[in-house]
Enzyme design. Structure first.
Site, PDB file in Angstrom:
ATOM      1  N   SER A   1     -27.958  55.118  42.687  1.00 35.90           N
ATOM      2  CA  SER A   1     -29.209  55.411  43.119  1.00 35.90           C
ATOM      3  C   SER A   1     -30.091  54.770  41.970  1.00 35.90           C
ATOM      4  O   SER A   1     -29.924  54.983  40.806  1.00 35.90           O
ATOM      5  CB  SER A   1     -29.513  56.851  43.244  1.00 35.90           C
ATOM      6  OG  SER A   1     -30.709  57.189  43.714  1.00 35.90           O
TER       7      SER A   1
ATOM      8  N   TYR B   1     -28.547  65.598  41.662  1.00 40.49           N
ATOM      9  CA  TYR B   1     -28.486  64.147  41.992  1.00 40.49           C
ATOM     10  C   TYR B   1     -28.449  63.279  41.178  1.00 40.49           C
ATOM     11  O   TYR B   1     -27.610  62.188  41.178  1.00 40.49           O
ATOM     12  CB  TYR B   1     -29.468  63.895  43.096  1.00 40.49           C
ATOM     13  CG  TYR B   1     -29.542  62.837  43.910  1.00 40.49           C
ATOM     14  CD1 TYR B   1     -28.543  62.542  45.010  1.00 40.49           C
ATOM     15  CD2 TYR B   1     -30.264  61.618  43.954  1.00 40.49           C
ATOM     16  CE1 TYR B   1     -28.328  61.237  45.786  1.00 40.49           C
ATOM     17  CE2 TYR B   1     -30.297  60.399  44.502  1.00 40.49           C
ATOM     18  CZ  TYR B   1     -29.324  60.292  45.514  1.00 40.49           C
ATOM     19  OH  TYR B   1     -29.090  59.189  46.078  1.00 40.49           O
TER      20      TYR B   1
HETATM   21  P1  NDP Z   1     -27.729  58.479  55.438  1.00 36.65           P
HETATM   22  O1  NDP Z   1     -27.880  60.034  55.316  1.00 36.65           O
HETATM   23  O2  NDP Z   1     -28.543  57.796  56.050  1.00 36.65           O
HETATM   24  O3  NDP Z   1     -26.198  58.264  55.876  1.00 36.65           O
HETATM   25  C1  NDP Z   1     -25.182  58.903  55.203  1.00 36.65           C
HETATM   26  C2  NDP Z   1     -23.832  58.487  55.517  1.00 36.65           C
HETATM   27  O4  NDP Z   1     -22.864  58.967  54.812  1.00 36.65           O
HETATM   28  C3  NDP Z   1     -23.646  58.706  57.170  1.00 36.65           C
HETATM   29  O5  NDP Z   1     -22.760  57.613  57.611  1.00 36.65           O
HETATM   30  C4  NDP Z   1     -22.771  60.049  56.931  1.00 36.65           C
HETATM   31  O6  NDP Z   1     -21.981  60.424  57.909  1.00 36.65           O
HETATM   32  C5  NDP Z   1     -22.003  59.814  55.571  1.00 36.65           C
HETATM   33  N1  NDP Z   1     -21.580  61.124  54.979  1.00 36.65           N
HETATM   34  C6  NDP Z   1     -22.729  62.111  54.362  1.00 36.65           C
HETATM   35  N2  NDP Z   1     -21.613  62.875  53.913  1.00 36.65           N
HETATM   36  C7  NDP Z   1     -20.402  62.720  53.914  1.00 36.65           C
HETATM   37  C8  NDP Z   1     -19.239  63.305  53.778  1.00 36.65           C
HETATM   38  N3  NDP Z   1     -18.884  64.398  53.027  1.00 36.65           N
HETATM   39  N4  NDP Z   1     -17.986  62.523  54.187  1.00 36.65           N
HETATM   40  C9  NDP Z   1     -18.069  61.437  54.860  1.00 36.65           C
HETATM   41  N5  NDP Z   1     -19.141  60.801  54.999  1.00 36.65           N
HETATM   42  C10 NDP Z   1     -20.181  61.429  54.833  1.00 36.65           C
HETATM   43  O7  NDP Z   1     -27.762  58.354  54.037  1.00 36.65           O
HETATM   44  P2  NDP Z   1     -28.194  56.687  53.257  1.00 36.65           P
HETATM   45  O8  NDP Z   1     -27.610  55.425  53.831  1.00 36.65           O
HETATM   46  O9  NDP Z   1     -29.627  56.852  53.011  1.00 36.65           O
HETATM   47  O10 NDP Z   1     -27.437  56.762  51.961  1.00 36.65           O
HETATM   48  C11 NDP Z   1     -26.214  56.096  51.646  1.00 36.65           C
HETATM   49  C12 NDP Z   1     -26.007  56.022  50.069  1.00 36.65           C
HETATM   50  O11 NDP Z   1     -27.062  55.354  49.389  1.00 36.65           O
HETATM   51  C13 NDP Z   1     -26.021  57.412  49.196  1.00 36.65           C
HETATM   52  O12 NDP Z   1     -24.868  57.426  48.371  1.00 36.65           O
HETATM   53  C14 NDP Z   1     -27.282  57.780  48.823  1.00 36.65           C
HETATM   54  O13 NDP Z   1     -27.285  58.648  47.793  1.00 36.65           O
HETATM   55  C15 NDP Z   1     -27.497  56.230  48.469  1.00 36.65           C
HETATM   56  N6  NDP Z   1     -28.997  56.112  48.245  1.00 36.65           N
HETATM   57  C16 NDP Z   1     -29.851  56.058  49.362  1.00 36.65           C
HETATM   58  C17 NDP Z   1     -31.260  55.749  49.040  1.00 36.65           C
HETATM   59  C18 NDP Z   1     -32.007  55.692  50.257  1.00 36.65           C
HETATM   60  O14 NDP Z   1     -33.447  55.528  50.036  1.00 36.65           O
HETATM   61  N7  NDP Z   1     -31.709  55.890  51.390  1.00 36.65           N
HETATM   62  C19 NDP Z   1     -31.822  55.504  47.718  1.00 36.65           C
HETATM   63  C20 NDP Z   1     -30.814  55.432  46.685  1.00 36.65           C
HETATM   64  C21 NDP Z   1     -29.309  55.678  46.892  1.00 36.65           C
HETATM   65  P3  NDP Z   1     -22.298  61.180  59.315  1.00 36.65           P
HETATM   66  O15 NDP Z   1     -23.133  60.290  60.136  1.00 36.65           O
HETATM   67  O16 NDP Z   1     -21.227  61.724  59.835  1.00 36.65           O
HETATM   68  O17 NDP Z   1     -23.169  62.496  58.963  1.00 36.65           O
END
Ligand code: NDP
Length: 246
Positions: free
Chosen positions: A141, A155
């Protein structure tokens, strides 16, 4: 010939957002893709459909990244289903923010389990199976680089831990031609951080390019890291953040 034709990839948290974009991108580049999810079975199935539309095999597994056995099991099931493993993308993450005095120990435990332990456990399981020339790519991140808001200590700490993991694994697995890298996305329009959310204008103001990324923008860098051209890049943390961290 696609760049990663015939490779097998596992993407954690591939049902939505960045993980879904990565899954489809890797399929477009030629890989069969397994993705994990937690709740969203329908979206996970839809992403599998998009992988298959690229002419590749896809599989969705429900595997809670907070559960060590489930994470290890996802790696093992990938190998059993598609005959090996070449690319692991540690993407699933939780986003617990708030004043440090309010965040509960359970939130600490879950954040560390999903954001830190799961990438470690997945890499540990994957290291036994990754073929020579394999790839481990974790999603960090921008908040690991620059903490501009209060409430991000937990975080940010969890994402910073991935720097050490990435460097350690790069040192360890390099002799097998396996590269290990970290991508730090900046503000990216997903359910977790919608571009029309309450703080979005402030975030845009802190981002030199003045816009949110689309998930595909992050997936493009992951796709490059997954391919052969990136072979000399390892142990690196790449900011893909529109300049947020400068
Ligand atoms: P979203 O909330 O859009 O999607 C999260 C995804 O992770 C979903 O597919 C969800 O599954 C899955 N997930 C969440 N928790 C678990 C778990 N315990 N076990 C398995 N799957 C899980 O998140 P983003 O796409 O925004 O984020 C993806 C990554 O990018 C993360 O690591 C986040 O920290 C990082 N990030 C995002 C940023 C942003 O601005 N969006 C910026 C910086 C970093 P389900 O659909 O089943 O809930």
């Amino acid at each position: 010939m696609n760049r990663i034709e015939g490779k097998v990839a596992l993407v954690t948290g591939g049902s939505r957002g960045i993980g879904a974009a990565v899954a489809v991108r890797l399929a477009r580049e030629g890989a069969d893709v397994v993705l994990t999810y937690l709740h969203d079975k329908e979206n996970a199935a839809a992403v599998v459909g998009r992988v298959e539309a690229e002419g590749r095999r896809g599989l969705a597994l429900r595997a809670d990244s907070a559960d060590v056995d489930a994470v290890t099991g996802a790696v093992e099931e990938t190998v059993a289903a598609f005959g090996g493993l070449d690319v692991l993308v540690n993407n699933a993450g939780v986003f617990a923010v708030g004043p440090v005095e309010d965040l509960r120990p359970e939130e600490f435990d879950r954040t560390m389990a999903v954001n830190v332990r799961a990438p470690y456990v997945a890499a540990r399981a994957a290291a036994r199976h990754l073929r020579d020339g394999g790839r481990i790519i974790s999603i960090g991140s921008n908040m690991a680089e620059r903490v501009v808001f209060p409430g991000f200590s937990l975080y940010s700490m969890s994402k910073t831990a991935l720097v050490g993991l990435t460097k350690g694994l790069a040192r360890e697995l390099g002799p097998r031609g396996i590269t290990v890298n970290l991508v730090h996305p900046g503000p990216t329009d997903t359910d977790a951080n919608p571009a029309d959310g309450p703080n979005a204008d402030v975030v845009r103001g802190l981002t030199p390019v003045g816009r949110y990324a689309a998930p595909d923008d992050i997936a493009a860098t992951v796709g490059w890291l997954a391919g052969p051209e990136s072979w000399f890049t390892t142990g690196a943390a790449l900011s893909v953040d529109g300049g947020f961290s400068v």
